[in-house]
Motif scaffolding. Sequence first.
Motif, short mmCIF file in Angstrom:
data_model
loop_
_atom_site.label_atom_id
_atom_site.label_comp_id
_atom_site.label_asym_id
_atom_site.label_seq_id
_atom_site.Cartn_x
_atom_site.Cartn_y
_atom_site.Cartn_z
N ASP A 28 0.72 -1.29 0.03
CA ASP A 28 0.00 -0.10 -0.19
C ASP A 28 0.80 1.30 -0.08
O ASP A 28 0.39 2.40 -0.54
CB ASP A 28 -1.11 -0.03 1.06
CG ASP A 28 -2.05 -1.08 1.21
OD1 ASP A 28 -2.19 -1.76 -0.12
OD2 ASP A 28 -2.94 -1.29 2.01
N ALA A 29 1.92 1.40 0.55
CA ALA A 29 3.03 2.36 0.74
C ALA A 29 3.34 2.67 -0.90
O ALA A 29 3.36 3.73 -1.16
CB ALA A 29 4.07 2.09 1.46
N ASP A 30 3.77 1.63 -1.63
CA ASP A 30 4.09 1.87 -2.97
C ASP A 30 2.92 2.58 -3.75
O ASP A 30 3.10 3.36 -4.49
CB ASP A 30 4.56 0.82 -3.68
CG ASP A 30 5.92 0.52 -3.08
OD1 ASP A 30 6.64 1.23 -2.51
OD2 ASP A 30 6.48 -0.75 -3.26
N THR A 31 1.81 2.15 -3.47
CA THR A 31 0.76 2.55 -4.32
C THR A 31 0.31 4.00 -3.82
O THR A 31 -0.02 4.74 -4.59
CB THR A 31 -0.78 1.89 -3.86
OG1 THR A 31 -0.26 0.42 -4.34
CG2 THR A 31 -2.10 2.17 -4.55
N LEU A 32 0.50 4.36 -2.43
CA LEU A 32 0.26 5.68 -2.13
C LEU A 32 1.19 6.71 -2.59
O LEU A 32 0.91 7.72 -2.98
CB LEU A 32 -0.03 5.64 -0.26
CG LEU A 32 -1.11 4.96 0.06
CD1 LEU A 32 -0.95 4.97 1.66
CD2 LEU A 32 -2.29 5.92 -0.35
N LEU A 33 2.45 6.37 -2.56
CA LEU A 33 3.54 7.13 -3.07
C LEU A 33 3.17 7.46 -4.40
O LEU A 33 3.41 8.57 -4.86
CB LEU A 33 4.97 6.23 -2.96
CG LEU A 33 6.26 6.80 -3.36
CD1 LEU A 33 6.56 7.90 -2.31
CD2 LEU A 33 7.46 5.81 -3.71
N ALA A 34 2.89 6.60 -5.44
CA ALA A 34 2.52 6.85 -6.65
C ALA A 34 1.31 7.62 -6.99
O ALA A 34 1.58 8.67 -7.60
CB ALA A 34 2.57 5.49 -7.52
N LEU A 35 0.33 7.26 -6.23
CA LEU A 35 -0.95 8.03 -6.13
C LEU A 35 -0.87 9.58 -5.84
O LEU A 35 -1.14 10.31 -6.56
CB LEU A 35 -1.91 7.30 -5.28
CG LEU A 35 -3.13 8.20 -5.52
CD1 LEU A 35 -4.46 7.00 -5.21
CD2 LEU A 35 -3.44 9.00 -4.34
N MET A 36 -0.21 9.99 -4.63
CA MET A 36 0.18 11.01 -4.24
C MET A 36 1.03 11.96 -5.12
O MET A 36 0.96 13.19 -5.35
CB MET A 36 0.44 11.20 -2.73
CG MET A 36 -0.62 10.50 -1.83
SD MET A 36 -0.33 10.86 -0.16
CE MET A 36 -1.69 10.24 0.83
#
Length: 149
Positions: A28-36
Motif C-alpha cells: 500500500d505504501a508503494d501505491t500511495l507513493l505513486a498516487l500522491m
Amino acid sequence: MADSSDESLDPAVRTFLEAVTHRVRRRDADTLLALMARVTGEQPAMWGPSIVGFGSYHYKYASGREGDAPAAGFSPRKAASVVYLNDGIDAHTDLVERLGEHTSGVGCLYLKDLEKIDLDVLEQLVARSHATLTAGTYGQRAGDGGSGD
C-alpha cells in the motif's frame, strides 16, 4: 508507476519505505507513493521520522503560533496506513462516504487494505485536500477549526 525502488526517490524516503515489513502496508505504501506524487505533482519528502509528505502549507493559530505541515501525506503504521487530510475529514464527507472500508479521525483516514477501498475516490480526496491546502488561503489545521481564515 513510481515505487520505493525508484532510483530518483529521495534516499530518506526510500530507506523509510524499504524498512516497512508488513506485506500489505508495504504494498500500500508503494501505491500511495505513486498516487500522491501523480495527484499533487510534488516530490515526496520525509516529515519527521514516519510521514511521507508531498508539498507543504503554512498554518497560523490565533495564539500566534505557526508552522508548516505537509499538504498531502501518508504513513504506513503497524495497524493501518494513515492518509493525512489536513483540511479535515469533515470537508470531504461526500467522498469519504464512498471510499470503502476505513476508519477516520479529525484529519486522518486509517486504511487497513487499499484493495478494500475505491482508489479513484481516494485520489479525488487527496487532490481536493491538496488543492485546498496549497491555495494560500488555508491557515489552520483540521483539529483547529478547519476553515482556515
